[in-house]
Design a protein around this motif. Structure first.
Motif, mmCIF file in Angstrom:
data_model
loop_
_atom_site.group_PDB
_atom_site.id
_atom_site.type_symbol
_atom_site.label_atom_id
_atom_site.label_comp_id
_atom_site.label_asym_id
_atom_site.label_seq_id
_atom_site.Cartn_x
_atom_site.Cartn_y
_atom_site.Cartn_z
ATOM 1 N N GLU A 5 0.846 -1.190 -0.017
ATOM 2 C CA GLU A 5 -0.053 0.035 0.036
ATOM 3 C C GLU A 5 0.978 1.126 0.014
ATOM 4 N N ALA A 6 0.374 2.330 -0.820
ATOM 5 C CA ALA A 6 1.158 3.674 -0.894
ATOM 6 C C ALA A 6 0.172 4.567 -0.574
ATOM 7 N N ARG A 7 0.416 5.395 0.459
ATOM 8 C CA ARG A 7 -0.617 6.559 0.847
ATOM 9 C C ARG A 7 0.063 7.974 0.682
ATOM 10 N N GLY A 8 -0.548 8.677 0.058
ATOM 11 C CA GLY A 8 0.034 10.201 -0.100
ATOM 12 C C GLY A 8 1.180 10.338 -0.679
ATOM 13 N N LEU A 9 1.767 9.685 -1.518
ATOM 14 C CA LEU A 9 3.215 9.532 -2.166
ATOM 15 C C LEU A 9 3.391 11.017 -2.953
ATOM 16 N N HIS A 10 4.274 11.726 -2.331
ATOM 17 C CA HIS A 10 4.760 13.099 -2.862
ATOM 18 C C HIS A 10 6.163 13.072 -3.266
ATOM 19 N N LYS A 11 6.327 13.407 -4.677
ATOM 20 C CA LYS A 11 7.915 13.511 -5.124
ATOM 21 C C LYS A 11 7.992 14.695 -6.228
ATOM 22 N N ARG A 12 8.737 15.592 -5.892
ATOM 23 C CA ARG A 12 9.244 16.498 -6.426
ATOM 24 C C ARG A 12 10.883 16.564 -7.172
ATOM 25 N N GLU A 20 1.773 14.154 -6.950
ATOM 26 C CA GLU A 20 1.287 15.120 -6.085
ATOM 27 C C GLU A 20 0.831 14.327 -4.735
ATOM 28 N N ALA A 21 0.080 13.386 -4.938
ATOM 29 C CA ALA A 21 -0.583 12.737 -3.804
ATOM 30 C C ALA A 21 -0.974 11.180 -4.335
ATOM 31 N N ILE A 22 -0.138 10.132 -4.169
ATOM 32 C CA ILE A 22 -0.628 8.970 -4.773
ATOM 33 C C ILE A 22 -0.968 8.080 -3.989
ATOM 34 N N ASP A 23 -2.295 7.439 -3.884
ATOM 35 C CA ASP A 23 -2.581 6.400 -3.232
ATOM 36 C C ASP A 23 -3.027 5.212 -3.858
ATOM 37 N N LEU A 24 -2.415 3.938 -3.696
ATOM 38 C CA LEU A 24 -2.575 2.654 -4.409
ATOM 39 C C LEU A 24 -2.539 1.639 -3.364
ATOM 40 N N ALA A 25 -3.327 0.698 -3.668
ATOM 41 C CA ALA A 25 -3.620 -0.462 -2.815
ATOM 42 C C ALA A 25 -3.313 -1.825 -3.799
ATOM 43 N N PHE A 26 -2.549 -2.832 -3.224
ATOM 44 C CA PHE A 26 -2.248 -4.092 -4.401
ATOM 45 C C PHE A 26 -2.676 -5.294 -3.402
ATOM 46 N N ASP A 27 -3.912 -5.862 -3.636
ATOM 47 C CA ASP A 27 -4.299 -7.176 -2.761
ATOM 48 C C ASP A 27 -3.418 -8.320 -3.208
ATOM 49 N N ALA A 28 -3.233 -9.182 -2.359
ATOM 50 C CA ALA A 28 -2.444 -10.339 -2.482
ATOM 51 C C ALA A 28 -3.136 -10.865 -3.525
ATOM 52 N N GLY A 29 -2.463 -11.582 -4.497
ATOM 53 C CA GLY A 29 -2.947 -12.399 -5.456
ATOM 54 C C GLY A 29 -3.555 -11.640 -6.593
ATOM 55 N N THR A 30 -3.380 -10.494 -6.781
ATOM 56 C CA THR A 30 -4.215 -9.818 -7.853
ATOM 57 C C THR A 30 -3.116 -9.141 -8.917
ATOM 58 N N LEU A 31 -3.698 -8.842 -10.048
ATOM 59 C CA LEU A 31 -2.695 -8.187 -10.851
ATOM 60 C C LEU A 31 -3.355 -6.777 -11.133
ATOM 61 N N THR A 32 -2.608 -5.727 -10.697
ATOM 62 C CA THR A 32 -3.089 -4.307 -11.010
ATOM 63 C C THR A 32 -2.366 -3.664 -11.972
ATOM 64 N N GLY A 33 -3.035 -3.212 -13.089
ATOM 65 C CA GLY A 33 -2.529 -2.488 -14.403
ATOM 66 C C GLY A 33 -2.586 -1.110 -13.811
ATOM 67 N N ASP A 56 9.124 12.425 -1.095
ATOM 68 C CA ASP A 56 9.384 13.644 -0.154
ATOM 69 C C ASP A 56 8.267 13.609 0.946
ATOM 70 N N ARG A 57 7.269 12.731 0.574
ATOM 71 C CA ARG A 57 6.014 12.577 1.624
ATOM 72 C C ARG A 57 5.351 11.345 1.306
ATOM 73 N N GLY A 58 4.602 10.759 2.428
ATOM 74 C CA GLY A 58 3.959 9.562 1.897
ATOM 75 C C GLY A 58 4.292 8.189 2.484
ATOM 76 N N ARG A 59 3.746 7.376 2.792
ATOM 77 C CA ARG A 59 3.677 5.926 3.286
ATOM 78 C C ARG A 59 3.811 4.862 2.535
#
Ligand SMILES: Nc1ncnc2c1ncn2[C@@H]1O[C@H](COP(=O)(O)OP(=O)(O)OP(=O)(O)O)[C@@H](O)[C@H]1O
Ligand SMILES: [Mg+2]
Length: 248
Positions: A5-12, A20-33, A56-59
């Motif tokens: 999982e990524a929450r609030g990723l910020h990169k400059r 800006e603020a990327i939120d993504l979550a990848f469940d086990a066993g899935t393919l995310t495009g 620069d920010r985010g988890r």
């Protein structure tokens, strides 16, 4: 809970904000495009998720552990592997040796002489198994530079698989492949999908829509849309790029 999982990723870069603020979550066993226009920040996002860029920010959390700030090799050791948009091989070495040096037990023994490692038959057997998984059985002794382009793409995936990952990130795996190469890669990805969680950046929408369980669209440094392929077909940005790619 998602495997990754990524929450609030910020990169400059300087004063240019790419994520800006990327939120993504990848469940086990899935393919995310992951889709999005050129320059949207897709590769930068992968670089952040796999330790090549420090956001620069985010988890970033993998299997319950915060991996933000870890070095790429520490992230690989936890079970996260990736391929690169540009092919990245030891051209003068054989196909087998490219994979042998990517095996974790070999990486741990860097202090040993390279010649001993290359002669380690256990490592060679394990490397040959990985090559068989990507359809390169019989090509072990070829030099990497002598492989056809599609075989080079497959070898890149073998290198990522050699670390024994639980999640695999592929950055534009079909890039440069013709129709046959793309079809073969599609078969390989569906096979890998049975045992691995996967995240795939792709411009080839037909390829991605056929394989993905869910798709996230990155644009202007954010995830602007997400859902199953069926849900996303009606998204205006996706519809526009589909038309641009497939005029019929
Ligand atoms: N190290 C860097 N320094 C400065 N700018 C960068 C750096 N890396 C990427 N960028 C910029 O960030 C933006 C996003 O690039 P990125 O490679 O992440 O896009 P992408 O979505 O992967 O595009 P493509 O589909 O063409 O591969 C681009 O404008 C790029 O020029
Ligand atoms: Mg890219």
């Amino acid at each position: 809970m998602a495997l990754f999982e990524a929450r609030g990723l910020h990169k400059r870069f300087g004063d240019r904000v790419v994520l800006e603020a990327i939120d993504l979550a990848f469940d086990a066993g899935t393919l995310t495009g992951i889709m999005g226009p050129n320059g949207a920040g897709k590769t930068t996002c992968f670089h952040c998720l796999t330790g090549y860029h420090r956001p620069d920010r985010g988890r970033i959390v993998f299997d319950g552990e915060d991996i933000g700030g870890l070095r790429p090799h520490e992230i690989v050791r936890r079970g996260v592997a990736r391929s690169f948009q540009a092919i990245n091989l030891f051209d003068a070495d054989t196909v087998l040796d490219n994979v042998v040096v990517a095996l974790p037990e070999v990486r741990r023994r860097v202090a040993d002489a390279w010649g001993d490692l290359a002669r380690d038959s256990g490592a060679q057997d394990r490397a040959a198994e990985v090559l068989a998984r990507v359809g390169l059985a019989g090509r072990e002794r070829a030099r990497a530079k002598d492989l056809a382009y599609g075989e080079r793409r497959a070898l890149e995936i073998a290198l990522a698989l050699a670390s024994g990952p639980r999640i695999l990130f592929l950055d534009e795996p079909t890039s440069g492949l013709g129709a046959d190469g793309t079809a073969r890669l599609g078969e390989l990805v569906s096979e890998l999908k049975r045992t691995l969680t996967m995240v795939v950046i792709e411009h080839d929408m037909r390829f991605l829509f056929g394989l993905a369980d869910t798709i996230a669209v990155i644009h202007w440094g954010q995830v602007i849309a997400g859902g199953t392929p069926r849900e996303l077909r009606d998204n205006p940005w996706v519809a526009r790029s589909a038309l641009a790619e497939d005029p019929c």
